[in-house]
Design a protein around this motif. Structure first.
Motif, PDB file in Angstrom:
ATOM      1  N   ARG A  70     -46.507  47.711  40.677  1.00 38.00           N
ATOM      2  CA  ARG A  70     -45.335  48.533  40.997  1.00 38.00           C
ATOM      3  C   ARG A  70     -45.072  49.537  39.894  1.00 38.00           C
ATOM      4  NH1 ARG A  70     -42.005  43.398  42.936  1.00 38.00           N
ATOM      5  NH2 ARG A  70     -42.683  43.389  45.081  1.00 38.00           N
ATOM      6  N   GLY A  71     -44.310  50.524  40.229  1.00 32.96           N
ATOM      7  CA  GLY A  71     -43.880  51.512  39.238  1.00 32.96           C
ATOM      8  C   GLY A  71     -44.804  52.702  39.161  1.00 32.96           C
ATOM      9  N   ALA A  72     -44.249  53.787  38.691  1.00 32.68           N
ATOM     10  CA  ALA A  72     -45.009  55.031  38.551  1.00 32.68           C
ATOM     11  C   ALA A  72     -45.923  54.961  37.336  1.00 32.68           C
ATOM     12  CB  ALA A  72     -44.052  56.209  38.401  1.00 32.68           C
ATOM     13  N   ILE A  73     -47.014  55.677  37.388  1.00 32.03           N
ATOM     14  CA  ILE A  73     -47.921  55.796  36.252  1.00 32.03           C
ATOM     15  C   ILE A  73     -47.408  56.931  35.381  1.00 32.03           C
ATOM     16  CG2 ILE A  73     -50.288  56.248  35.532  1.00 32.03           C
ATOM     17  CD1 ILE A  73     -51.142  55.274  38.348  1.00 32.03           C
ATOM     18  N   VAL A  74     -47.144  56.631  34.108  1.00 35.64           N
ATOM     19  CA  VAL A  74     -46.632  57.620  33.167  1.00 35.64           C
ATOM     20  C   VAL A  74     -47.627  57.719  32.016  1.00 35.64           C
ATOM     21  CG1 VAL A  74     -44.724  58.252  31.647  1.00 35.64           C
ATOM     22  CG2 VAL A  74     -44.263  57.056  33.808  1.00 35.64           C
ATOM     23  N   ALA A  75     -48.119  58.922  31.756  1.00 34.61           N
ATOM     24  CA  ALA A  75     -49.095  59.130  30.687  1.00 34.61           C
ATOM     25  C   ALA A  75     -48.577  58.597  29.355  1.00 34.61           C
ATOM     26  CB  ALA A  75     -49.438  60.617  30.566  1.00 34.61           C
ATOM     27  N   GLY A  76     -49.397  57.768  28.691  1.00 41.48           N
ATOM     28  CA  GLY A  76     -49.047  57.226  27.389  1.00 41.48           C
ATOM     29  C   GLY A  76     -48.099  56.047  27.413  1.00 41.48           C
ATOM     30  N   ALA A  79     -49.707  50.620  31.587  1.00 42.58           N
ATOM     31  CA  ALA A  79     -51.071  50.675  32.124  1.00 42.58           C
ATOM     32  C   ALA A  79     -51.326  52.048  32.744  1.00 42.58           C
ATOM     33  CB  ALA A  79     -51.270  49.585  33.157  1.00 42.58           C
ATOM     34  N   PRO A  80     -52.495  52.640  32.477  1.00 42.29           N
ATOM     35  CA  PRO A  80     -52.797  53.982  32.999  1.00 42.29           C
ATOM     36  C   PRO A  80     -53.293  53.982  34.438  1.00 42.29           C
ATOM     37  CG  PRO A  80     -54.588  53.231  31.628  1.00 42.29           C
ATOM     38  CD  PRO A  80     -53.522  52.173  31.557  1.00 42.29           C
ATOM     39  N   GLN A  81     -53.218  52.835  35.127  1.00 46.58           N
ATOM     40  CA  GLN A  81     -53.717  52.752  36.495  1.00 46.58           C
ATOM     41  C   GLN A  81     -52.952  51.686  37.273  1.00 46.58           C
ATOM     42  OE1 GLN A  81     -55.412  51.493  33.875  1.00 46.58           O
ATOM     43  NE2 GLN A  81     -55.571  49.360  34.406  1.00 46.58           N
ATOM     44  N   VAL A 122     -55.986  53.604  41.224  1.00 43.49           N
ATOM     45  CA  VAL A 122     -55.165  54.804  41.302  1.00 43.49           C
ATOM     46  C   VAL A 122     -54.772  55.195  39.882  1.00 43.49           C
ATOM     47  CG1 VAL A 122     -53.047  55.806  42.234  1.00 43.49           C
ATOM     48  CG2 VAL A 122     -54.288  54.057  43.550  1.00 43.49           C
ATOM     49  N   THR A 123     -55.111  56.434  39.482  1.00 39.88           N
ATOM     50  CA  THR A 123     -54.741  56.963  38.169  1.00 39.88           C
ATOM     51  C   THR A 123     -54.021  58.300  38.379  1.00 39.88           C
ATOM     52  OG1 THR A 123     -56.788  58.211  37.874  1.00 39.88           O
ATOM     53  CG2 THR A 123     -56.800  55.912  37.143  1.00 39.88           C
ATOM     54  N   LEU A 124     -53.596  58.931  37.293  1.00 40.50           N
ATOM     55  CA  LEU A 124     -52.983  60.257  37.398  1.00 40.50           C
ATOM     56  C   LEU A 124     -53.974  61.285  37.948  1.00 40.50           C
ATOM     57  CD1 LEU A 124     -50.881  60.407  34.107  1.00 40.50           C
ATOM     58  CD2 LEU A 124     -50.029  60.232  36.452  1.00 40.50           C
TER      59      LEU A 124
END
Length: 190
Positions: A70-76, A79-81, A122-124
């Motif tokens: 769950r949750g959005a992927i945020v750079a830095g 987890a990056p994925q 799923v990544t940015l």
């Protein structure tokens, strides 16, 4: 009705058992796996041969499903994925019974083997399917009790580690804890 005569119902050298387990797995915080995926169903099949009343060797096939974290992927941050998919594993095991001459036992088990993991990652940068095959390690503890002469019930807590060192999943390994219940059918010298 539970067995009371350990001579007739119990764990003996020369006996073999096969059976199945079902339960639920939980990703650990190792390498932020618990952010990348969520818990899911787990289970498998097992075969064991008691070389004595206290030691057995076996083979186990395991399946773990995991759902997208769950949750959005945020750079830095975190987890990056996010991933969803499953792992299948095959282990060679050794089991040590800690209680003897009873129709029940508490045991510890360990083993090693191989896994195949497939997941949508799923990544940015986007999403794609990835897979990896490598080594796997198992450590477990549980309790097993005979309910009939040739049938036993078990409850087991399992820790499994799957090597993902090729970098496809953004982590070097995936570790899961699972809690499973199962049924075994015994044959041999019973």
């Amino acid at each position: 009705m539970l067995a009371t005569n350990a001579g007739a119902w119990g764990f003996h050298g020369g006996d073999s058992a096969w059976g199945g387990r079902v339960g639920w797995q939980y990703p650990t915080a190792t390498e932020m796996l618990d952010t990348a995926v969520r818990s899911g169903p787990a289970g498998g099949f097992h075969y064991g041969r008691h070389l004595s009343d206290w030691f057995a060797v076996g083979l186990e096939a395991e399946l773990l499903n995991f759902r997208r974290g769950r949750g959005a992927i945020v750079a830095g941050q975190g987890a990056p994925q996010r991933m969803y998919g499953g792992t299948g594993a095959l282990f060679a095991t050794g089991r040590l019974n800690l209680v003897f001459d009873r129709p029940w036992t508490i045991y510890v088990k360990g083993g090693g083997g191989f896994h195949a993991t497939r997941a949508k990652v799923v990544t940015l940068a986007g999403a794609n399917n990835r897979s990896h095959r490598d080594f796997a390690v198992l450590a477990a503890g549980g309790a097993e009790v005979f309910t009939l002469k040739n049938v036993s019930l078990l409850f087991e807590a399992r820790w499994e580690s799957f090597n993902l060192a090729d970098g496809k999943f953004g982590m070097n390994k995936a570790e899961f804890l699972s809690f499973q219940t199962g049924l075994s059918y015994w044959f041999g010298q019973h």
